[in-house]
Design a protein around this motif. Structure first.
Motif, PDB file in Angstrom:
ATOM      1  N   VAL A   1      16.610  12.910 -17.837  1.00 22.93           N
ATOM      2  CA  VAL A   1      15.343  12.539 -18.452  1.00 22.93           C
ATOM      3  C   VAL A   1      15.350  11.024 -18.634  1.00 22.93           C
ATOM      4  CG1 VAL A   1      13.830  12.813 -20.437  1.00 22.93           C
ATOM      5  CG2 VAL A   1      15.183  14.756 -19.635  1.00 22.93           C
ATOM      6  N   GLY A   2      14.365  10.365 -18.014  1.00 26.29           N
ATOM      7  CA  GLY A   2      14.352   8.911 -18.074  1.00 26.29           C
ATOM      8  C   GLY A   2      15.564   8.292 -17.413  1.00 26.29           C
ATOM      9  N   GLY A   3      16.122   9.007 -16.414  1.00 21.09           N
ATOM     10  CA  GLY A   3      17.292   8.502 -15.708  1.00 21.09           C
ATOM     11  C   GLY A   3      18.595   8.720 -16.449  1.00 21.09           C
TER      12      GLY A   3
ATOM     13  N   GLY B   1       6.125  19.001 -29.151  1.00 26.21           N
ATOM     14  CA  GLY B   1       7.536  18.741 -28.870  1.00 26.21           C
ATOM     15  C   GLY B   1       8.163  19.841 -28.049  1.00 26.21           C
ATOM     16  N   ALA B   2       7.802  21.095 -28.327  1.00 25.29           N
ATOM     17  CA  ALA B   2       8.337  22.213 -27.553  1.00 25.29           C
ATOM     18  C   ALA B   2       7.843  22.172 -26.112  1.00 25.29           C
ATOM     19  CB  ALA B   2       7.940  23.537 -28.208  1.00 25.29           C
ATOM     20  N   VAL B   3       6.593  21.732 -25.914  1.00 23.15           N
ATOM     21  CA  VAL B   3       6.052  21.604 -24.557  1.00 23.15           C
ATOM     22  C   VAL B   3       6.834  20.541 -23.789  1.00 23.15           C
ATOM     23  CG1 VAL B   3       4.044  20.933 -23.190  1.00 23.15           C
ATOM     24  CG2 VAL B   3       3.754  22.386 -25.208  1.00 23.15           C
ATOM     25  N   ILE B   4       7.085  19.412 -24.442  1.00 22.41           N
ATOM     26  CA  ILE B   4       7.826  18.329 -23.784  1.00 22.41           C
ATOM     27  C   ILE B   4       9.238  18.787 -23.425  1.00 22.41           C
ATOM     28  CG2 ILE B   4       8.804  16.028 -24.138  1.00 22.41           C
ATOM     29  CD1 ILE B   4       6.315  15.400 -25.854  1.00 22.41           C
ATOM     30  N   ASP B   5       9.887  19.560 -24.331  1.00 15.84           N
ATOM     31  CA  ASP B   5      11.222  20.088 -24.040  1.00 15.84           C
ATOM     32  C   ASP B   5      11.184  21.067 -22.869  1.00 15.84           C
ATOM     33  OD1 ASP B   5      12.376  18.604 -26.034  1.00 15.84           O
ATOM     34  OD2 ASP B   5      12.384  20.219 -27.516  1.00 15.84           O
ATOM     35  N   ALA B   6      10.135  21.904 -22.822  1.00 18.11           N
ATOM     36  CA  ALA B   6      10.010  22.859 -21.719  1.00 18.11           C
ATOM     37  C   ALA B   6       9.839  22.141 -20.385  1.00 18.11           C
ATOM     38  CB  ALA B   6       8.831  23.795 -21.972  1.00 18.11           C
ATOM     39  N   LEU B   7       9.096  21.032 -20.402  1.00 20.44           N
ATOM     40  CA  LEU B   7       8.934  20.240 -19.181  1.00 20.44           C
ATOM     41  C   LEU B   7      10.257  19.616 -18.767  1.00 20.44           C
ATOM     42  CD1 LEU B   7       5.540  18.471 -20.003  1.00 20.44           C
ATOM     43  CD2 LEU B   7       5.909  20.355 -18.411  1.00 20.44           C
TER      44      LEU B   7
ATOM     45  N   ILE C   1      11.081  17.529 -15.579  1.00 15.56           N
ATOM     46  CA  ILE C   1       9.920  16.639 -15.648  1.00 15.56           C
ATOM     47  C   ILE C   1      10.077  15.699 -16.831  1.00 15.56           C
ATOM     48  CG2 ILE C   1       7.413  16.517 -15.914  1.00 15.56           C
ATOM     49  CD1 ILE C   1       7.291  19.337 -14.705  1.00 15.56           C
ATOM     50  N   ASP C   2      10.257  14.442 -16.542  1.00 15.25           N
ATOM     51  CA  ASP C   2      10.392  13.395 -17.549  1.00 15.25           C
ATOM     52  C   ASP C   2       9.077  12.630 -17.595  1.00 15.25           C
ATOM     53  OD1 ASP C   2      11.015  11.244 -19.121  1.00 15.25           O
ATOM     54  OD2 ASP C   2      12.353  10.302 -17.660  1.00 15.25           O
ATOM     55  N   LEU C   3       8.394  12.660 -18.741  1.00 15.29           N
ATOM     56  CA  LEU C   3       7.064  12.060 -18.837  1.00 15.29           C
ATOM     57  C   LEU C   3       7.093  10.552 -18.612  1.00 15.29           C
ATOM     58  CD1 LEU C   3       5.544  14.090 -21.815  1.00 15.29           C
ATOM     59  CD2 LEU C   3       5.384  14.514 -19.358  1.00 15.29           C
ATOM     60  N   HIS C   4       8.132   9.886 -19.055  1.00 11.58           N
ATOM     61  CA  HIS C   4       8.226   8.436 -18.834  1.00 11.58           C
ATOM     62  C   HIS C   4       8.385   8.132 -17.340  1.00 11.58           C
ATOM     63  CE1 HIS C   4       8.369   7.517 -23.107  1.00 11.58           C
ATOM     64  NE2 HIS C   4       9.299   8.451 -23.255  1.00 11.58           N
ATOM     65  N   ALA C   5       9.268   8.914 -16.661  1.00 14.57           N
ATOM     66  CA  ALA C   5       9.444   8.719 -15.219  1.00 14.57           C
ATOM     67  C   ALA C   5       8.165   9.064 -14.468  1.00 14.57           C
ATOM     68  CB  ALA C   5      10.608   9.579 -14.721  1.00 14.57           C
ATOM     69  N   LEU C   6       7.455  10.080 -14.952  1.00 14.53           N
ATOM     70  CA  LEU C   6       6.199  10.483 -14.307  1.00 14.53           C
ATOM     71  C   LEU C   6       5.168   9.366 -14.378  1.00 14.53           C
ATOM     72  CD1 LEU C   6       4.817  12.927 -12.959  1.00 14.53           C
ATOM     73  CD2 LEU C   6       3.951  13.544 -15.221  1.00 14.53           C
ATOM     74  N   ALA C   7       5.027   8.744 -15.547  1.00 18.09           N
ATOM     75  CA  ALA C   7       4.082   7.636 -15.696  1.00 18.09           C
ATOM     76  C   ALA C   7       4.461   6.470 -14.793  1.00 18.09           C
ATOM     77  CB  ALA C   7       4.028   7.195 -17.154  1.00 18.09           C
ATOM     78  N   ARG C   8       5.768   6.232 -14.676  1.00 19.41           N
ATOM     79  CA  ARG C   8       6.233   5.144 -13.819  1.00 19.41           C
ATOM     80  C   ARG C   8       5.968   5.435 -12.353  1.00 19.41           C
ATOM     81  NH1 ARG C   8      11.480   5.608 -14.661  1.00 19.41           N
ATOM     82  NH2 ARG C   8      11.706   6.829 -12.743  1.00 19.41           N
TER      83      ARG C   8
ATOM     84  N   ASP D   1      -2.880   9.055 -21.005  1.00 10.01           N
ATOM     85  CA  ASP D   1      -2.301  10.070 -21.872  1.00 10.01           C
ATOM     86  C   ASP D   1      -1.548  11.046 -20.973  1.00 10.01           C
ATOM     87  OD1 ASP D   1      -2.040  12.577 -23.422  1.00 10.01           O
ATOM     88  OD2 ASP D   1      -3.243  11.486 -24.906  1.00 10.01           O
ATOM     89  N   ALA D   2      -0.315  11.411 -21.357  1.00 13.99           N
ATOM     90  CA  ALA D   2       0.476  12.329 -20.540  1.00 13.99           C
ATOM     91  C   ALA D   2      -0.267  13.637 -20.313  1.00 13.99           C
ATOM     92  CB  ALA D   2       1.825  12.595 -21.215  1.00 13.99           C
ATOM     93  N   PHE D   3      -1.060  14.064 -21.284  1.00 16.44           N
ATOM     94  CA  PHE D   3      -1.833  15.293 -21.142  1.00 16.44           C
ATOM     95  C   PHE D   3      -2.790  15.193 -19.960  1.00 16.44           C
ATOM     96  CE2 PHE D   3      -5.869  17.460 -22.007  1.00 16.44           C
ATOM     97  CZ  PHE D   3      -5.440  18.778 -22.055  1.00 16.44           C
ATOM     98  N   ASP D   4      -3.506  14.072 -19.853  1.00 16.63           N
ATOM     99  CA  ASP D   4      -4.464  13.902 -18.762  1.00 16.63           C
ATOM    100  C   ASP D   4      -3.760  13.797 -17.415  1.00 16.63           C
ATOM    101  OD1 ASP D   4      -7.029  13.781 -20.221  1.00 16.63           O
ATOM    102  OD2 ASP D   4      -6.102  12.040 -21.171  1.00 16.63           O
ATOM    103  N   LEU D   5      -2.619  13.103 -17.398  1.00 14.75           N
ATOM    104  CA  LEU D   5      -1.879  12.962 -16.149  1.00 14.75           C
ATOM    105  C   LEU D   5      -1.377  14.322 -15.666  1.00 14.75           C
ATOM    106  CD1 LEU D   5      -0.709  11.189 -13.964  1.00 14.75           C
ATOM    107  CD2 LEU D   5       1.194  10.623 -15.495  1.00 14.75           C
ATOM    108  N   LEU D   6      -0.872  15.127 -16.577  1.00  9.30           N
ATOM    109  CA  LEU D   6      -0.374  16.450 -16.208  1.00  9.30           C
ATOM    110  C   LEU D   6      -1.509  17.361 -15.749  1.00  9.30           C
ATOM    111  CD1 LEU D   6       2.200  16.913 -19.107  1.00  9.30           C
ATOM    112  CD2 LEU D   6       2.744  16.553 -16.699  1.00  9.30           C
ATOM    113  N   CYS D   7      -2.646  17.295 -16.433  1.00  5.72           N
ATOM    114  CA  CYS D   7      -3.807  18.096 -16.018  1.00  5.72           C
ATOM    115  C   CYS D   7      -4.302  17.680 -14.634  1.00  5.72           C
ATOM    116  CB  CYS D   7      -4.936  17.964 -17.040  1.00  5.72           C
ATOM    117  SG  CYS D   7      -4.676  18.918 -18.546  1.00  5.72           S
ATOM    118  N   HIS D   8      -4.226  16.400 -14.350  1.00  5.31           N
ATOM    119  CA  HIS D   8      -4.636  15.914 -13.032  1.00  5.31           C
ATOM    120  C   HIS D   8      -3.724  16.477 -11.941  1.00  5.31           C
ATOM    121  CE1 HIS D   8      -6.026  13.216  -9.885  1.00  5.31           C
ATOM    122  NE2 HIS D   8      -4.763  12.882  -9.660  1.00  5.31           N
ATOM    123  N   LEU D   9      -2.416  16.475 -12.187  1.00  2.00           N
ATOM    124  CA  LEU D   9      -1.471  16.954 -11.178  1.00  2.00           C
ATOM    125  C   LEU D   9      -1.539  18.470 -11.020  1.00  2.00           C
ATOM    126  CD1 LEU D   9       1.570  14.692 -12.111  1.00  2.00           C
ATOM    127  CD2 LEU D   9       0.084  14.449 -10.124  1.00  2.00           C
TER     128      LEU D   9
END
Length: 790
Positions: A42-44, A662-668, A673-680, A688-696
């Motif tokens: 997560v995050g490398g 928090g549980a959703v982020i842990d499940a990812l 799936i690391d949200l910081h790496a995903l944004a990068r 917003d990570a929510f919008d990015l995930l919904c887009h994908l």
């Protein structure tokens, strides 16, 4: 409302106590964690995933667990715990599982295939009686099965090791004279073998039922596989141990150790094994038994045939494949299998990253120039040589130097003191590789003379010393070992972080053994994962094989006549063409020539030319632990989101609540799936990570946090009208903080302790602006809900 903890403490535990489960030697183990949690990135950075934890494990004896219990809160249905109880029982190798909410109890009997409601928990005697009925053991054998193991507080058996020990004991005490355990490399086969021997020895078991300790022979094909167990793991046996050799024969010990070669017959001598009567040993443990001992035409098979009256337990890391079919034909189906994939999933073994490196001549082949001579003045035949030919038919010094140069650069960019094993084609190639690495790392060699060392059969005791230092957790050097066959098995090097393939490995069994050099985990030394540097294509090819880490597979072909009656039945193992053409030697010992000149008839040496690395691809083990992939994180994120949430609305409902986000982020994270790496990786750090995930996942429009905050103000300008000006100022500041930093900026109480919100006062003073803490929390919840309302 009673919680699950209340149910356990007030209802379940008293019922277990009334049934007698806390009366020694029985025991109730509460909140028992039995895996370590898979290592993810997560995050490398490596981090642990969720551990598996049973609410209760019931032990009939300290070393014999018999049932698992899944507890649920009193207000929930008991059926909510049934599937979890069943799953845990299957993992833990148990027949019995129970689900309970304190009021109802459901018993799952996996052997009988039943689920029944009970008025109370069974007593230990009832459950053991049913277990014994399935095992069909006489009284004396059942008592020996329950003999205690050797207590090791520092390294207690893991759950799968305990299963393997008990399965083996059940088979031996039940009269099975040939048995097999299949435990992946790094799973701790030696610890399993020790506990099996200890429990049989301490219980006074022997094949005739006499009143004496058993005679046990531990066999392997290399001294290192014999010496390490004898001197370390089996040390509690003390003077009962003895290593057999031509000048060291004893009949007065209990636990014997030997290599096949030391006691087998050869052209110079009759077999030393004949010094013992055929019925001398009660049990023979054959380590790495797939390496030739079970072959019908093997000289080592003579040893097993001679000691035919003994119980024989094979231990292997190889599933049923063409190359191991003799092993399974001799020992039978494995009593228990624990795979590399399961070990990585449980967090007991290290995950890996594969680096596929391609040189220009490996990519297109190499052809000598007209009349080109090798190092010894021999003309190189005009032909096109490929990867499989290099170092077998023709040795290209430029290629060896290119590999050494790339490996050196890799270590410089990561860690120059990361323990590394380089697997070469033969001892001569290992020597050439060592020299090239020394030349490229002269700065460190000047300070550490043994920074690079060759460890092959020819080094003898010197090589053993280098290997011992390499394995020593406190020794900094040697860092790089070059070898060919000698280190493929049985080398416990928990700090090895790089496994380098400079030779083609045709045998799947040998490949898995080589990979096993890196799978040991040492979290205290920062060893949570390892790299495989593949210069020959072996790793990517083998990992792509569907049978790489699968269960033993057999195909049965049935021929029938026109009336549907069976005429002929044939069973054959599925295997790949690569297995049929395996290059694994018939004898696993490394016996190359002592002098490079002995290679002259078979290998040409070309010292000129230039070779360059033209490609470096990085493959990661995917989040499911099933395959390697070069795909970007974004390529599988949408798929994983859709497996968690059926619709965007379902996703939104969980994400909008801080206590569930928090549980959703842990499940990812569990799915890689690391949200910081995903944004990068997507170049959308302001979304917003929510919008990015919904887009994908569902191709929803992309929206930045600033746009979402602006839309909220435009959509619902009167949202905060009921609050006073002072409170609205705090909410506006929090919304601005969200726009710059994301939803974490809205988490209480941290949100109140950073500027500009903290400028409004301390948390108590800010709460008074809303009329108190409860009103402030309600306002924050309303803000978050409105923020994700659309």
């Amino acid at each position: 409302m009673a919680t699950e903890a209340d149910t356990c403490r007030k209802l379940i535990v008293p019922r277990l106590q009334r049934a007698g489960w806390d009366d020694p030697p029985c025991a109730i183990q509460e909140q028992r964690t039995f895996t370590d949690g898979r290592v993810m990135f997560v995050g490398g950075q490596p981090r642990r995933g969720q551990k598996k934890r049973a609410d209760y494990i019931l032990r009939y004896r300290p070393d014999y667990q018999i049932a698992v219990i899944e507890a649920k809160a009193g207000y929930r249905s008991v059926q909510d715990g049934v599937q979890q109880a069943r799953d845990y029982a299957e993992v833990l190798g148990l027949r019995f599982a129970y689900a309970s909410n304190g009021h109802e109890i459901v018993e799952i009997d996996l052997a009988a295939g039943t689920e029944v409601t009970r008025a109370d928990f069974p007593t230990p005697a009832e459950l053991w009686g049913r277990q014994r009925g399935e095992l069909d053991l006489p009284d004396a054998a059942a008592a020996k099965l329950l003999a205690p193991g050797f207590p090791d507080a520092e390294r207690p058996l893991r759950y799968y090791q305990e299963i393997a020990v008990n399965r083996a004991l059940e088979a031996i005490l039940g009269g099975e004279r040939r048995a097999l355990l299949n435990l992946c490399t790094g799973a701790g086969k030696t610890a399993v073998a020790f506990q099996i021997c200890w429990r049989l020895w301490s219980a006074g078991w022997n094949k005739r039922g006499d009143h004496r300790k058993p005679k046990v022979l531990f066999l392997a094909d290399r001294n290192i596989l014999v010496d390490d167990p004898k001197d370390k793991t089996f040390a509690p046996f003390g003077d009962a141990r003895w290593k057999l050799a031509s000048n060291a024969v004893s009949h007065g010990r209990d636990i014997y150790f030997s290599t096949y070669q030391a006691i087998a017959a050869d052209e110079r001598r009759p077999g030393l094994y004949r010094e013992f009567a055929p019925d001398f040993f009660d049990l023979i443990v054959i380590d790495e038994c797939h390496r030739g001992s079970a072959r019908a035409d093997s000289s080592w098979r003579e040893i097993l045939n001679w000691f035919e009256p003994a119980y024989q337990l094979g231990m292997t890391a190889t599933p049923l494949r063409e190359e191991s079919r003799d092993t399974y034909a001799y020992f039978g189906e494995a009593l228990y299998t624990y795979s590399l994939a399961q070990g990585i999933s449980d967090g007991f073994l290290a995950p890996y990253r594969v680096h596929r490196i391609v040189t220009d001549i490996d990519a297109v082949g190499w052809r000598p120039s007209a009349g080109e001579l090798d190092r010894f003045g021999r003309e190189v035949p005009d032909d096109e040589y490929q990867t499989r030919d290099f170092e077998r038919v023709v040795a290209l010094r430029a290629r060896t130097e290119a590999i050494a140069r790339h490996l050196t650069d890799f270590l410089k960019s990561t860690d120059r003191f990361a323990k590394t094993i380089v697997f070469c084609v033969d001892q001569d190639h290992a020597s050439e590789m060592r020299q090239a690495l020394i030349n490229l790392n002269s700065d460190l060699v000047a300070k550490h003379a043994d920074y690079v060392a060759r460890v092959t059969a020819n080094e003898g005791d010197i090589g053993k010393g280098k290997l011992s230092s390499f394995q020593d957790l406190e020794a900094e050097t040697p860092v790089i070992l070059t070898t060919s066959q000698l280190l493929t098995t049985g080398v416990d090097a928990p700090t090895c972080k790089n496994v380098v393939l400079a030779r083609v490995v045709g045998s799947m069994a040998e490949f898995k053994q080589i990979i096993g050099r890196g799978t040991r985990l040492r979290e205290d030394y920062g060893k949570l994962w390892f790299s495989i540097l593949d210069y020959t294509g072996t790793a990517t090819e083998k990992f792509a094989d569907p049978a790489f880490d699968g269960d033993p597979v057999a195909v049965t072909t049935i021929e029938i006549d026109q009336d549907g009656e069976e005429i002929e039945r044939e069973t054959a193992e599925q295997h790949s063409a690569e297995d049929r053409d395996s290059d694994e030697p018939t004898k696993p010992t490394e016996l190359p020539p002592d002098d490079p000149s002995d290679d002259l008839p078979r290998k040409l040496y070309v010292d000129g030319g230039e070779v360059e690395v033209v490609a470096h691809l990085v493959y990661d083990l995917d989040a499911d632990g099933k395959r390697l992939t070069c795909r970007k994180l974004t390529d599988w994120t949408g798929e994983k989101i859709r497996t968690l949430f059926a619709t965007p609305a379902a996703f939104r409902a969980e994400w909008a609540l801080p206590e569930k986000r928090g549980a959703v982020i842990d499940a990812l994270a569990e799915r890689g799936i690391d949200l910081h790496a995903l944004a990068r990786d997507t170049g959308r750090p302001d979304d917003d990570a929510f919008d990015l995930l919904c887009h994908l996942a569902w191709n929803a429009p992309l929206t930045t946090r600033s746009e979402r905050a602006k839309a909220l103000r435009a959509r619902n300008p009167d949202l905060f009208a009921r609050y006073g000006e002072d409170a609205r100022a705090v909410l506006d500041a929090l919304l601005d903080k969200y726009a710059t930093g994301g939803p974490d900026q809205l988490a209480l109480p941290q949100a109140l302790k950073v500027q500009p919100v903290s400028d409004f006062g301390n948390p108590s003073e800010i709460a008074r602006r809303f009329g108190g803490p409860q009103a402030m929390r309600a306002a924050m919840a309303e803000l978050t809900e409105a923020l994700y309302a659309a």
